[in-house]
Design a protein around this motif. Structure first.
Motif, PDB file in Angstrom:
ATOM      1  N   PRO A  23     -51.696 -32.426  -3.784  1.00 29.53           N
ATOM      2  CA  PRO A  23     -51.568 -33.270  -4.798  1.00 29.53           C
ATOM      3  C   PRO A  23     -51.604 -32.676  -6.176  1.00 29.53           C
ATOM      4  O   PRO A  23     -51.266 -33.131  -7.310  1.00 29.53           O
ATOM      5  CB  PRO A  23     -53.293 -33.921  -5.006  1.00 29.53           C
ATOM      6  N   GLU A  24     -51.337 -31.297  -6.252  1.00 27.10           N
ATOM      7  CA  GLU A  24     -51.265 -30.731  -7.297  1.00 27.10           C
ATOM      8  C   GLU A  24     -49.543 -30.665  -7.565  1.00 27.10           C
ATOM      9  O   GLU A  24     -49.126 -30.230  -8.916  1.00 27.10           O
ATOM     10  CB  GLU A  24     -51.507 -29.114  -7.317  1.00 27.10           C
ATOM     11  N   LEU A  25     -48.668 -31.169  -6.935  1.00 26.71           N
ATOM     12  CA  LEU A  25     -47.455 -31.080  -7.160  1.00 26.71           C
ATOM     13  C   LEU A  25     -47.124 -32.247  -7.941  1.00 26.71           C
ATOM     14  O   LEU A  25     -47.537 -33.266  -8.172  1.00 26.71           O
ATOM     15  CB  LEU A  25     -46.617 -31.368  -5.826  1.00 26.71           C
ATOM     16  N   ASP A  26     -45.818 -32.136  -8.651  1.00 22.78           N
ATOM     17  CA  ASP A  26     -45.419 -33.160  -9.540  1.00 22.78           C
ATOM     18  C   ASP A  26     -44.695 -34.415  -8.717  1.00 22.78           C
ATOM     19  O   ASP A  26     -43.808 -34.197  -7.885  1.00 22.78           O
ATOM     20  CB  ASP A  26     -44.442 -32.628 -10.339  1.00 22.78           C
ATOM     21  N   GLU A  27     -45.417 -35.585  -8.640  1.00 23.60           N
ATOM     22  CA  GLU A  27     -44.774 -36.596  -7.938  1.00 23.60           C
ATOM     23  C   GLU A  27     -43.366 -37.019  -8.039  1.00 23.60           C
ATOM     24  O   GLU A  27     -42.749 -37.241  -7.188  1.00 23.60           O
ATOM     25  CB  GLU A  27     -45.805 -37.722  -8.278  1.00 23.60           C
ATOM     26  N   ALA A  28     -42.722 -37.067  -9.335  1.00 22.76           N
ATOM     27  CA  ALA A  28     -41.419 -37.322  -9.626  1.00 22.76           C
ATOM     28  C   ALA A  28     -40.515 -36.517  -8.938  1.00 22.76           C
ATOM     29  O   ALA A  28     -39.542 -36.943  -8.242  1.00 22.76           O
ATOM     30  CB  ALA A  28     -41.139 -37.619 -11.040  1.00 22.76           C
ATOM     31  N   LEU A  29     -40.903 -35.107  -8.923  1.00 25.91           N
ATOM     32  CA  LEU A  29     -39.989 -34.133  -8.458  1.00 25.91           C
ATOM     33  C   LEU A  29     -40.271 -34.182  -6.969  1.00 25.91           C
ATOM     34  O   LEU A  29     -38.994 -33.971  -6.343  1.00 25.91           O
ATOM     35  CB  LEU A  29     -40.596 -32.574  -8.848  1.00 25.91           C
ATOM     36  N   VAL A  30     -41.287 -34.431  -6.479  1.00 24.54           N
ATOM     37  CA  VAL A  30     -41.308 -34.382  -4.960  1.00 24.54           C
ATOM     38  C   VAL A  30     -40.466 -35.666  -4.530  1.00 24.54           C
ATOM     39  O   VAL A  30     -39.681 -35.379  -3.610  1.00 24.54           O
ATOM     40  CB  VAL A  30     -42.801 -34.529  -4.522  1.00 24.54           C
ATOM     41  N   MET A  31     -40.612 -36.673  -5.261  1.00 22.73           N
ATOM     42  CA  MET A  31     -39.933 -37.702  -4.713  1.00 22.73           C
ATOM     43  C   MET A  31     -38.446 -37.570  -4.700  1.00 22.73           C
ATOM     44  O   MET A  31     -37.754 -38.069  -3.631  1.00 22.73           O
ATOM     45  CB  MET A  31     -40.221 -39.297  -5.653  1.00 22.73           C
ATOM     46  N   GLU A  32     -37.914 -37.329  -5.629  1.00 24.96           N
ATOM     47  CA  GLU A  32     -36.441 -36.906  -5.756  1.00 24.96           C
ATOM     48  C   GLU A  32     -35.950 -35.937  -4.898  1.00 24.96           C
ATOM     49  O   GLU A  32     -34.857 -35.863  -4.279  1.00 24.96           O
ATOM     50  CB  GLU A  32     -36.108 -36.858  -7.462  1.00 24.96           C
ATOM     51  N   SER A  33     -36.628 -34.841  -4.910  1.00 20.98           N
ATOM     52  CA  SER A  33     -36.369 -33.689  -3.984  1.00 20.98           C
ATOM     53  C   SER A  33     -36.390 -34.337  -2.414  1.00 20.98           C
ATOM     54  O   SER A  33     -35.447 -33.895  -1.887  1.00 20.98           O
ATOM     55  CB  SER A  33     -37.464 -32.606  -3.946  1.00 20.98           C
ATOM     56  N   GLN A  34     -37.506 -34.884  -2.049  1.00 17.98           N
ATOM     57  CA  GLN A  34     -37.339 -35.537  -0.916  1.00 17.98           C
ATOM     58  C   GLN A  34     -36.128 -36.502  -0.576  1.00 17.98           C
ATOM     59  O   GLN A  34     -35.462 -36.493   0.669  1.00 17.98           O
ATOM     60  CB  GLN A  34     -38.711 -36.484  -0.488  1.00 17.98           C
ATOM     61  N   LYS A  35     -35.796 -37.280  -1.566  1.00 22.74           N
ATOM     62  CA  LYS A  35     -34.623 -38.030  -1.199  1.00 22.74           C
ATOM     63  C   LYS A  35     -33.397 -37.256  -1.136  1.00 22.74           C
ATOM     64  O   LYS A  35     -32.358 -37.567  -0.374  1.00 22.74           O
ATOM     65  CB  LYS A  35     -34.307 -39.115  -2.419  1.00 22.74           C
TER      66      LYS A  35
END
Length: 336
Positions: free
Chosen positions: A273-285
Motif C-alpha cells: 500500500p505504500e506504492l503510488d496508486e496512479a503510477l502502479v495503475m499506469e505501469s500495469q497497463k
C-alpha cells in the motif's frame, strides 16, 4: 418463555456438538496448511509491477491450489542470486546481464533462469526533452549517471559509436540517483538509464517531457531478458515437480495481469500500500501486453536471444570466463 431442564440439556448438547465440529474443521484446515509445500521467493527490489504476477497468484490462491505455501521476502544487499544458489531461497528475481558473472569461471553459482518475466528489454536512456539526446550521439558532452559497471558502459559505448558519436566525450558521474524525476528536473544529471515500465511512466505521471531511446531498438544483441525468475540447480534437480507447480501457478498470475491489469494493480497495491496508486495503475497497463508479448507461453526464453547477448559479452571480453552457449537458462519447468 421459560426453558425446561430438558431444553437446556438439548441446547447444551447441540452447542457442544457444534463446538466440536468447529474444532475439527479448524484442525483440518491447519493440517491442510501444514501439508502445503513451503517455497521461498526472494525479490530483487521493493515490490513493483515486475512482481505483480507473484502477488496475484498469492492473492487468488493459485499457489495453494498447486499445493504450495509461498513466502515472499526482500533481497539482501548482494541480491537474490546468492540466496538462491545456497538453497536459502527456492526462487528469486534476477536479470540476464547481472547473472552473467555467476554463470562461468571459478566463482560460478549454481543458478538457472527458469522464466522470463517480460519478453523484451524495456530499458534505455532518458533525458530532458529537446536537449539533443533523443539518439545516443547526443550524449556527447552531457552528464550521465553511471553505476560504473563494465557491461553498462560497453553497451552505451556500442550504441553511441554506432550513432556516430564519441563515447569518451560523455561526462560520466557516479550515480546517486534515487528519484529519476528529481534528478532530471534539478539538472544534477542529463541522462539516466531506466526501465521505462516504472521510471518512464513516473516521468509521464509527473508531467516531465523527455526524450528516450531503448537499447533493444538500436541493437538486437541488447534485447536480452530482464528480469527473469531464477532457481537453484540442486533444487531443480531434486524437486522438479515443485518447480513446475510453482511456475504453473505463477504463470496464471501473470496471465491474469495481462488480461485484467486494473485488477492486478489493485492486488499489488493491497500487498504494498505504500506504492503510488496512479503510477502502479499506469505501469500495469504499460506492461500488460509485454509480459507474454509474442510467445505462446508466459516465461519462455528464446535460446537464440539468450545466447546472442552472452556471445557478445564473450567477444568483447566482458566475461571473466567464457560463457558457453545455452548456459544459465531452461524452459523445462514452464507449463506445457
Amino acid at each position: 418463555m421459560k426453558r425446561t431442564g430438558l431444553a437446556i440439556l438439548i441446547a447444551a448438547a447441540f452447542t457442544a456438538s457444534l463446538t466440536g465440529c468447529q474444532k475439527l474443521e479448524k484442525q483440518a484446515a491447519e493440517t491442510k496448511t501444514e501439508e502445503l509445500k513451503k517455497v521461498t521467493f526472494v525479490l530483487d527490489w521493493t515490490p513493483n509491477t515486475n512482481h505483480t504476477g507473484l502477488y496475484v497468484a498469492q492473492e487468488k490462491g493459485y499457489f495453494k491450489e498447486a499445493g504450495l505455501s509461498v513466502e515472499i521476502v526482500q533481497p539482501p544487499e548482494d541480491g537474490a542470486e546468492v540466496l538462491v544458489a545456497s538453497g536459502k531461497a527456492d526462487f528469486g528475481m534476477s536479470f540476464q546481464d547481472t547473472m552473467a558473472p555467476a554463470l562461468a569461471g571459478d566463482q560460478a553459482l549454481p543458478i538457472t533462469a527458469v522464466a522470463a518475466v517480460i519478453q523484451h528489454n524495456s530499458s534505455g536512456i532518458i533525458s530532458r526533452k529537446g536537449e539533443g539526446m533523443a539518439s545516443p550521439k547526443g550524449m556527447e558532452g552531457k552528464k550521465y549517471a553511471t553505476w560504473d559497471n563494465p557491461v553498462e558502459k560497453a553497451m552505451i559505448k556500442d550504441v553511441v559509436e554506432a550513432d556516430g558519436g564519441d563515447f569518451s566525450k560523455i561526462e560520466m558521474i557516479p550515480s546517486t540517483v534515487t528519484d529519476e524525476v528529481s534528478a532530471l528536473k534539478t539538472k544534477s544529471v542529463d541522462a539516466i538509464w531506466i526501465f521505462y515500465a516504472w521510471a518512464g511512466i513516473k516521468m509521464e505521471q509527473e508531467g516531465l517531457d523527455t526524450d528516450y531511446f531503448a537499447f533493444a531498438d538500436l541493437n538486437p544483441v541488447f534485447d536480452y531478458y530482464t528480469p527473469v525468475i531464477i532457481s537453484g540447480n540442486d533444487f531443480l534437480k531434486n524437486d522438479p515437480e515443485t518447480a513446475r507447480a510453482f511456475l504453473g501457478a505463477l504463470s496464471r498470475g501473470y496471465e491474469d495481469a495481462v488480461n485484467n491489469p486494473e485488477e492486478a494493480a489493485g492486488i499489488l497495491l493491497k500487498a504494498a500500500p505504500e506504492l503510488d496508486e496512479a503510477l502502479v495503475m499506469e505501469s500495469q497497463k504499460y506492461l500488460a501486453d509485454k509480459y507474454q508479448d509474442d510467445v505462446d507461453v508466459w516465461g519462455y526464453i528464446d535460446p537464440e536471444r539468450w545466447n546472442r547477448f552472452y556471445n557478445w559479452l564473450n567477444e568483447n571480453g566482458l566475461s571473466k570466463a567464457e560463457i558457453p552457449e545455452n548456459t544459465g537458462f531452461s524452459n523445462d519447468y514452464l507449463p506445457q
